[in-house]
Scaffold this motif. Structure first.
Motif, PDB file in Angstrom:
ATOM      1  N   LYS A   1      47.542  18.493  30.406  1.00 16.85           N
ATOM      2  CA  LYS A   1      48.797  19.044  30.350  1.00 16.85           C
ATOM      3  C   LYS A   1      50.225  17.688  29.393  1.00 16.85           C
ATOM      4  CE  LYS A   1      49.172  22.998  32.879  1.00 16.85           C
ATOM      5  NZ  LYS A   1      49.668  23.753  34.572  1.00 16.85           N
ATOM      6  N   LYS A   2      49.540  16.566  30.458  1.00 19.56           N
ATOM      7  CA  LYS A   2      50.596  15.440  29.810  1.00 19.56           C
ATOM      8  C   LYS A   2      50.208  14.361  28.538  1.00 19.56           C
ATOM      9  CE  LYS A   2      50.587  13.847  34.675  1.00 19.56           C
ATOM     10  NZ  LYS A   2      50.793  12.578  35.949  1.00 19.56           N
ATOM     11  N   ILE A   3      48.589  15.196  27.924  1.00 24.78           N
ATOM     12  CA  ILE A   3      48.686  14.684  26.393  1.00 24.78           C
ATOM     13  C   ILE A   3      48.992  15.263  25.780  1.00 24.78           C
ATOM     14  CG2 ILE A   3      47.172  14.503  25.026  1.00 24.78           C
ATOM     15  CD1 ILE A   3      45.108  13.696  27.852  1.00 24.78           C
ATOM     16  N   LEU A   4      49.157  16.529  25.437  1.00 18.37           N
ATOM     17  CA  LEU A   4      49.727  17.179  24.683  1.00 18.37           C
ATOM     18  C   LEU A   4      51.279  17.670  24.935  1.00 18.37           C
ATOM     19  CD1 LEU A   4      47.176  21.249  25.795  1.00 18.37           C
ATOM     20  CD2 LEU A   4      47.252  19.410  23.883  1.00 18.37           C
ATOM     21  N   ALA A   5      51.988  17.597  25.972  1.00 17.64           N
ATOM     22  CA  ALA A   5      53.231  17.490  25.745  1.00 17.64           C
ATOM     23  C   ALA A   5      53.512  16.603  24.714  1.00 17.64           C
ATOM     24  CB  ALA A   5      54.434  17.636  27.607  1.00 17.64           C
TER      25      ALA A   5
ATOM     26  N   SER B   1      36.902  19.062  24.296  1.00 19.89           N
ATOM     27  CA  SER B   1      36.407  18.919  25.023  1.00 19.89           C
ATOM     28  C   SER B   1      37.880  17.731  25.931  1.00 19.89           C
ATOM     29  CB  SER B   1      34.619  18.520  25.548  1.00 19.89           C
ATOM     30  OG  SER B   1      35.299  17.357  24.402  1.00 19.89           O
ATOM     31  N   GLU B   2      37.113  17.138  27.622  1.00 16.80           N
ATOM     32  CA  GLU B   2      37.606  16.660  28.038  1.00 16.80           C
ATOM     33  C   GLU B   2      37.405  15.409  27.748  1.00 16.80           C
ATOM     34  OE1 GLU B   2      37.266  14.244  31.821  1.00 16.80           O
ATOM     35  OE2 GLU B   2      36.919  15.826  32.123  1.00 16.80           O
ATOM     36  N   ALA B   3      36.576  14.653  27.252  1.00 13.49           N
ATOM     37  CA  ALA B   3      35.928  13.657  26.209  1.00 13.49           C
ATOM     38  C   ALA B   3      35.817  13.901  24.845  1.00 13.49           C
ATOM     39  CB  ALA B   3      34.301  13.786  25.809  1.00 13.49           C
ATOM     40  N   ASP B   4      36.787  14.115  23.977  1.00 10.99           N
ATOM     41  CA  ASP B   4      36.450  14.550  22.865  1.00 10.99           C
ATOM     42  C   ASP B   4      38.557  14.233  22.553  1.00 10.99           C
ATOM     43  OD1 ASP B   4      34.082  14.876  21.582  1.00 10.99           O
ATOM     44  OD2 ASP B   4      34.547  16.929  21.394  1.00 10.99           O
ATOM     45  N   LEU B   5      39.480  14.643  23.771  1.00  9.25           N
ATOM     46  CA  LEU B   5      39.888  14.562  23.580  1.00  9.25           C
ATOM     47  C   LEU B   5      41.041  13.366  23.571  1.00  9.25           C
ATOM     48  CD1 LEU B   5      42.908  15.909  23.053  1.00  9.25           C
ATOM     49  CD2 LEU B   5      43.673  16.875  25.506  1.00  9.25           C
ATOM     50  N   LEU B   6      39.938  12.654  24.605  1.00 13.65           N
ATOM     51  CA  LEU B   6      40.114  11.535  25.456  1.00 13.65           C
ATOM     52  C   LEU B   6      40.013  10.107  24.415  1.00 13.65           C
ATOM     53  CD1 LEU B   6      39.560  11.898  29.334  1.00 13.65           C
ATOM     54  CD2 LEU B   6      40.925  11.450  27.893  1.00 13.65           C
TER      55      LEU B   6
ATOM     56  N   PHE C   1      47.025  22.113  16.706  1.00 12.92           N
ATOM     57  CA  PHE C   1      47.012  22.229  18.411  1.00 12.92           C
ATOM     58  C   PHE C   1      46.172  23.004  19.603  1.00 12.92           C
ATOM     59  CE2 PHE C   1      51.683  19.825  18.508  1.00 12.92           C
ATOM     60  CZ  PHE C   1      50.996  18.902  19.613  1.00 12.92           C
ATOM     61  N   LEU C   2      46.118  23.567  18.085  1.00 13.25           N
ATOM     62  CA  LEU C   2      44.945  25.182  18.221  1.00 13.25           C
ATOM     63  C   LEU C   2      43.512  23.987  18.007  1.00 13.25           C
ATOM     64  CD1 LEU C   2      43.993  27.721  18.734  1.00 13.25           C
ATOM     65  CD2 LEU C   2      43.594  28.312  16.254  1.00 13.25           C
ATOM     66  N   LEU C   3      42.939  23.300  17.355  1.00 12.08           N
ATOM     67  CA  LEU C   3      42.206  22.770  17.591  1.00 12.08           C
ATOM     68  C   LEU C   3      42.342  21.582  18.566  1.00 12.08           C
ATOM     69  CD1 LEU C   3      41.939  21.519  13.821  1.00 12.08           C
ATOM     70  CD2 LEU C   3      40.271  22.976  15.148  1.00 12.08           C
ATOM     71  N   ILE C   4      43.378  21.021  19.144  1.00 14.99           N
ATOM     72  CA  ILE C   4      43.456  19.820  19.989  1.00 14.99           C
ATOM     73  C   ILE C   4      43.150  21.324  21.268  1.00 14.99           C
ATOM     74  CG2 ILE C   4      44.635  18.470  20.890  1.00 14.99           C
ATOM     75  CD1 ILE C   4      46.277  17.795  18.664  1.00 14.99           C
TER      76      ILE C   4
ATOM     77  N   ILE D   1      54.350  14.356  17.185  1.00 13.89           N
ATOM     78  CA  ILE D   1      53.622  15.547  16.519  1.00 13.89           C
ATOM     79  C   ILE D   1      55.127  16.770  15.606  1.00 13.89           C
ATOM     80  CG2 ILE D   1      53.035  17.337  15.011  1.00 13.89           C
ATOM     81  CD1 ILE D   1      50.236  16.008  16.552  1.00 13.89           C
ATOM     82  N   TYR D   2      55.960  16.529  16.136  1.00 17.79           N
ATOM     83  CA  TYR D   2      57.355  17.871  15.569  1.00 17.79           C
ATOM     84  C   TYR D   2      58.089  16.644  15.160  1.00 17.79           C
ATOM     85  CZ  TYR D   2      55.923  22.302  17.204  1.00 17.79           C
ATOM     86  OH  TYR D   2      55.090  23.216  17.366  1.00 17.79           O
TER      87      TYR D   2
END
Length: 208
Positions: free
Chosen positions: A11-15, A79-84, A72-75, A21-22
């Protein structure tokens, strides 16, 4: 990472990504998309060429929003590994972009405003991420400020928001809170001119 801890971290990463991005220009969004596509992700199907969504017609803004939403849909599906892995590459790219505009020594006046006062002070060095000001005024770490200055008397003033990140005897370091692509171009022009000995006699004017 434990499930509950990872969900909180996600949640922190996406926020954080949402805010960044905006504020990006269209070109920066495309560059970020290329960065995403160039990663060796576990799921190679998560590829998307969104550059064609940026058109010159009246639907340009709508297309931009479609790109951001799809991105954002893709992100969110990573998975945890790919997002990191993506965040590590993003941070490296972001740092490299800032380093394109190194810190340059300078000597010009600018106006600084806080909630309770306005101060005219000297800038001693500047970069695309912040500025160091010579002042004996009292500040606190994290204090929000507004900066205003112009390259020449004939140009519009550049107005930036920032926060105090460093305090020293006789000076204070300011980090820009946010900077648009237009402001970044102006800043790049300023830094290039300050770094060019042929322009050393040209004075800069403080904003009024």
């Amino acid at each position: 990472m434990h499930g509950s801890n990872w969900q909180a971290e996600r949640k922190k990463i996406l926020a954080r990504l949402s805010i960044a991005i905006y504020k990006m220009s269209d070109q920066q969004l495309i560059s970020l998309l290329h960065l995403f596509n160039d990663l060796d992700l576990a799921d190679n199907n998560k590829r998307f060429d969104g550059s064609g969504l940026f058109t010159k017609d009246s639907d340009g803004n709508k297309n931009r929003q479609l790109l951001i939403a799809h991105f954002f849909l893709l992100i969110n599906q990573l998975s945890e590994a790919d997002l990191l892995k993506f965040m590590k590459s993003y941070e490296q790219k972001r740092f490299a972009m800032l380093r394109e505009y190194p810190r340059i020594n300078c000597n010009f006046t600018l106006d600084l405003a806080t909630d309770d006062r306005a101060i005219n002070c000297y800038a001693r060095d500047i970069s695309a991420s912040g500025v160091y000001l010579e002042t004996c005024e009292a500040f606190t770490i994290g204090q929000p400020v507004s900066l205003c200055f112009s390259l020449e008397e004939s140009r519009l003033a550049l107005k930036l928001k920032g926060r105090v990140v460093r305090m020293e005897h006789g000076g204070v370091g300011i980090k820009y809170e946010s900077i648009s692509s237009y402001q970044l171009e102006i800043m790049r022009d300023l830094i290039n001119r300050l770094d060019d000995p042929d322009d050393s006699g040209e004075e800069l004017a403080g904003g009024r």
